[in-house]
Write a protein that holds these residues in place. Structure first.
Motif, PDB file in Angstrom:
ATOM      1  N   LEU A 130      22.724  97.418  60.351  1.00  0.00           N
ATOM      2  CA  LEU A 130      22.518  96.207  61.159  1.00  0.00           C
ATOM      3  C   LEU A 130      21.510  95.297  60.474  1.00  0.00           C
ATOM      4  N   HIS A 161      27.165  95.450  61.304  1.00  0.00           N
ATOM      5  CA  HIS A 161      26.633  94.612  62.378  1.00  0.00           C
ATOM      6  C   HIS A 161      25.781  93.505  61.764  1.00  0.00           C
ATOM      7  N   TYR A 187      30.698  94.067  64.158  1.00  0.00           N
ATOM      8  CA  TYR A 187      29.933  93.401  65.216  1.00  0.00           C
ATOM      9  C   TYR A 187      29.284  92.153  64.635  1.00  0.00           C
TER      10      TYR A 187
END
Length: 220
Positions: A130, A161, A187
């Motif tokens: 992420l 992400h 994401y």
């Protein structure tokens, strides 16, 4: 008859609790409760998540103090939120000392120097999943942002992400870079600025594995 005391709680149980109290409390509250809590607060497992952005109401921390906090994890930190103005020296230290990092949430505005440093060190985080990036503020910065995404595609194979702040001036370029370098992103969160239908279609057609695509604060 007195009941059990918090300070008598087994260390492993106490450590599990302290992992969720927040970085600021781990520094300024927990160690002063009792000796057992102080010892537990030194366990590296308590420092897997380090959030410097909690310290908004305190004076800026010195570089050495920031490094000391990072070092509490003994290299096991998996999620870090650097301070609003993250010194280059500290960002480099973070890359060297926390190779297992999975989540990096940078401030909403990316400074010129910190962006160059991020481009320099991003390849060290092989397990990064992420990344939250701030907005570029010049054409020069927009090119660096594209390079950062390219480095992620080359070195961070688990990346899935991305959250990014967009300003209208560079929207098309950033969309193009996302589709080019991160076509397998799962994401995607986009903030601020302006998005048109064509850009939406480019993302949806280019990123086939999207599980969540959220844009907020954006004008259609």
């Amino acid at each position: 008859m007195a009941g059990p005391k918090w300070e008598d709680l087994q260390t492993d149980c106490l450590v599990n609790i302290l992992t969720i109290v927040g970085t600021e409390s781990l520094l300024y509250d927990i160690p002063f409760v009792c000796k057992s809590w102080y010892r537990a607060s030194l366990d590296p497992s308590c420092w897997k998540i380090i959030n410097f952005q909690e310290f908004v109401h305190r004076p800026p921390l010195t570089n050495e103090y920031l490094k000391l906090i990072i070092n509490r994890s003994r290299g096991n930190a998996t999620s870090v939120m650097p301070p609003t103005s993250c010194p280059d020296e500290v960002l480099r230290y973070l890359a060297d000392e926390c190779p297992e990092l999975k989540a990096l949430c940078l401030p909403s505005v990316m400074g010129k120097n910190s962006s160059f440093v991020l481009l320099e060190v991003i390849s060290k985080w092989k397990n990064l999943e992420l990344l939250k990036l701030g907005s570029p503020y010049s054409v020069h910065m927009e090119k660096i942002l594209e390079k950062i995404l390219e480095e992620i595609s080359l070195h961070c194979k688990n990346s899935c992400h991305l959250e990014i702040v967009i300003i209208e001036l560079f929207w098309r370029e950033v969309v193009s870079a996302i589709v080019t370098f991160l076509p397998n992103i799962k994401y995607l969160y986009l903030r601020d600025g302006f998005i048109d239908q064509e850009s939406l279609e480019i993302i949806l057609q280019g990123c086939k594995e999207l599980c969540a695509f959220v844009f907020y604060g954006l004008k259609l």
